[in-house]
Every structure is written in structure tokens, then in C-alpha cells.
Write an enzyme that holds these catalytic residues in place. Sequence first.
Site, PDB file in Angstrom:
ATOM      1  N   GLY A  14       0.923  -1.224   0.159  1.00  0.00           N
ATOM      2  CA  GLY A  14      -0.031   0.036   0.047  1.00  0.00           C
ATOM      3  C   GLY A  14       0.932   1.292   0.003  1.00  0.00           C
ATOM      4  CB  SER A  16       0.791   3.613  -4.678  1.00  0.00           C
ATOM      5  OG  SER A  16      -0.629   3.441  -3.992  1.00  0.00           O
ATOM      6  CG  ASP A  64      -5.670  -7.670  -3.848  1.00  0.00           C
ATOM      7  OD1 ASP A  64      -5.533  -7.404  -2.532  1.00  0.00           O
ATOM      8  OD2 ASP A  64      -6.802  -7.861  -4.230  1.00  0.00           O
ATOM      9  CB  VAL A  65      -1.579  -7.565   0.356  1.00  0.00           C
ATOM     10  CG1 VAL A  65      -0.313  -6.795   0.340  1.00  0.00           C
ATOM     11  CG2 VAL A  65      -2.499  -6.541   1.277  1.00  0.00           C
ATOM     12  CB  SER A 143      -5.581   1.943  13.145  1.00  0.00           C
ATOM     13  OG  SER A 143      -6.415   3.080  13.484  1.00  0.00           O
ATOM     14  CE1 TYR A 157      -8.796   0.443   8.702  1.00  0.00           C
ATOM     15  CE2 TYR A 157      -9.326   1.828  10.921  1.00  0.00           C
ATOM     16  CZ  TYR A 157      -8.419   1.626  10.153  1.00  0.00           C
ATOM     17  OH  TYR A 157      -7.285   2.304  10.063  1.00  0.00           O
ATOM     18  CE  LYS A 161      -5.564  -0.952   9.786  1.00  0.00           C
ATOM     19  NZ  LYS A 161      -4.259  -0.970   9.109  1.00  0.00           N
ATOM     20  CB  ILE A 190      -1.887  10.267   9.628  1.00  0.00           C
ATOM     21  CG1 ILE A 190      -1.658   9.641  10.857  1.00  0.00           C
ATOM     22  CG2 ILE A 190      -0.956  10.820   8.851  1.00  0.00           C
ATOM     23  CD1 ILE A 190      -0.834  10.315  11.972  1.00  0.00           C
TER      24      ILE A 190
END
Length: 259
Positions: A14, A16, A64-65, A143, A157, A161, A190
Site C-alpha cells: 500500500g 503508492s 493485491d495483498v 491504528s 475496520y 486492526k 494523520i
Amino acid sequence: MFTSLQGRSAIVTGGSKGIGRGIAETFANAGVDVVITGRNQADLDRAVAELSGAPGKVSAVSADVASPEDARRAVAEAVVRHGGLDIVCANAGIFPSGRLEELTPEDIEQVLGVNFKGTVYIVQAALEALTTSGHGRVVITSSITGPITGYPGWSHYGASKAAQLGFLRTAAMELAPKKITINAVLPGNIFTEGLDEMGQDYLDQMASAIPAGRLGSVADIGNAALFFATDEAAYITGQTLVVDGGQVLPESHLAIAEL
């Protein structure tokens, strides 16, 4: 002074844009040769071009991981290009919003597939190369959301994490005999390019909840990841580092008002 990482090899999933691009830039500026992965070739090409002046070489692999095969291919490319692999930054992540009553099995699988399974797959793919390195490092981008805090719409999500940290602790035990450390950085709010469209009022509101008075930068996360990759951090494993300007500390908005 920290021992130079000049000439070492890293892969940043990730990488990029956003935090991943910031990590890649920090490592490249430290002389590390970096392979970044992502699913959008145009974003990858743009990041490689923008980072071309760094001391470390930056190149890209479209991957794609969430696919074990793609993870193995990306690691194999990094080994071929750089003659080995010393550092894995498992950063790839997605954060679509969805309230609990709205989440479909596909929604849950997509987030767990990238954020959690993708972390496991890239580490598995890199084990042989990291063992050969003799000073292998794995840095996970987790996170504060999930492990420490919650936010409406991000239950899946947050779970992904938190799952990364459950993986981290046992993985640290299994990897220690191979001289591989694995640690995690937990970012707070961030500033990334994705927030540009939200407007200054929104950004100011976010910053007002942080004792440091500002959003974090991608460099703040990159520097934390870089520390975990150093020789001087060789005796640190299975640990988490919150990088949030004190965001999780106040017990209420009134506490901020007292500053």
C-alpha cells in the site's frame, strides 16, 4: 547515532499514497531500496516518479495483498531487484464505512481480507528472505481505531486492526529464533491527500481533539517505522507504538479546553 540502513531492502505494501507513501519516502531517504505495492498502476507510477530523487531506489509491483499469490510474487520481485529483503512494512489497508446493521458478509470479508489477511500473507511470503537477512524486520501499520478507540461505521475496520495485534504477539515469539522482529505502529489522525477535499473546518475540528494541536504527518509514521527497522531496535519485538499527538489521552473535550 543509529547504524545506517543504506543499501538494505524493503517492501512497503500500500505504498503508492497516504501513509504507505510516507513510509516509503522515509525509508528511501535513509538509503533503503524500496519496492512499493498497490492495486492501481497509475498511483504506483506517480509515486515512483515523485520519489525518484531519493538516495534509495524506489520501484513498484502491482499486487493485491489479499491474494497469497500476489504477496509471494511481490516479495520475489523485491528479492530479485535488490538481492534480498530485510524489511517488510505491512501497511496496505482499506477503511470503508458501514454501520453494523448495514454490513454484508462481503463488506466484512473485504476489510479483513486486505487489512488482516494481507498482513499475514505478506509476512508469510517474506519469511525465507527475512531469515536469510539475519536482521529481518516487520513493521505493521495498525491504528488506534480498534485496539484502543472506536468510531461509528468502522466496526469491521476496527476489528481488522485489532486482529493485526493479536497476530503480532504470537508471530513475535515464532520469529524471534530467526532473528526477525515484528512490531506495530498505531497512527492517530494523520493528514493524507485523502483529507484535502474535507475542507479546513473539518481538519480544524479534528486537530482540536488532539493535545498536540495538529494532525500527524505521514513522516511521523514513517519515522516510527524506520526506528523499528534499525539495528538499535533489535531487542524490541511484539510491541506497539502509538503515534497520535496524545489523541487517546483526554477523557473528554473539557480536558482539551483546559490546556
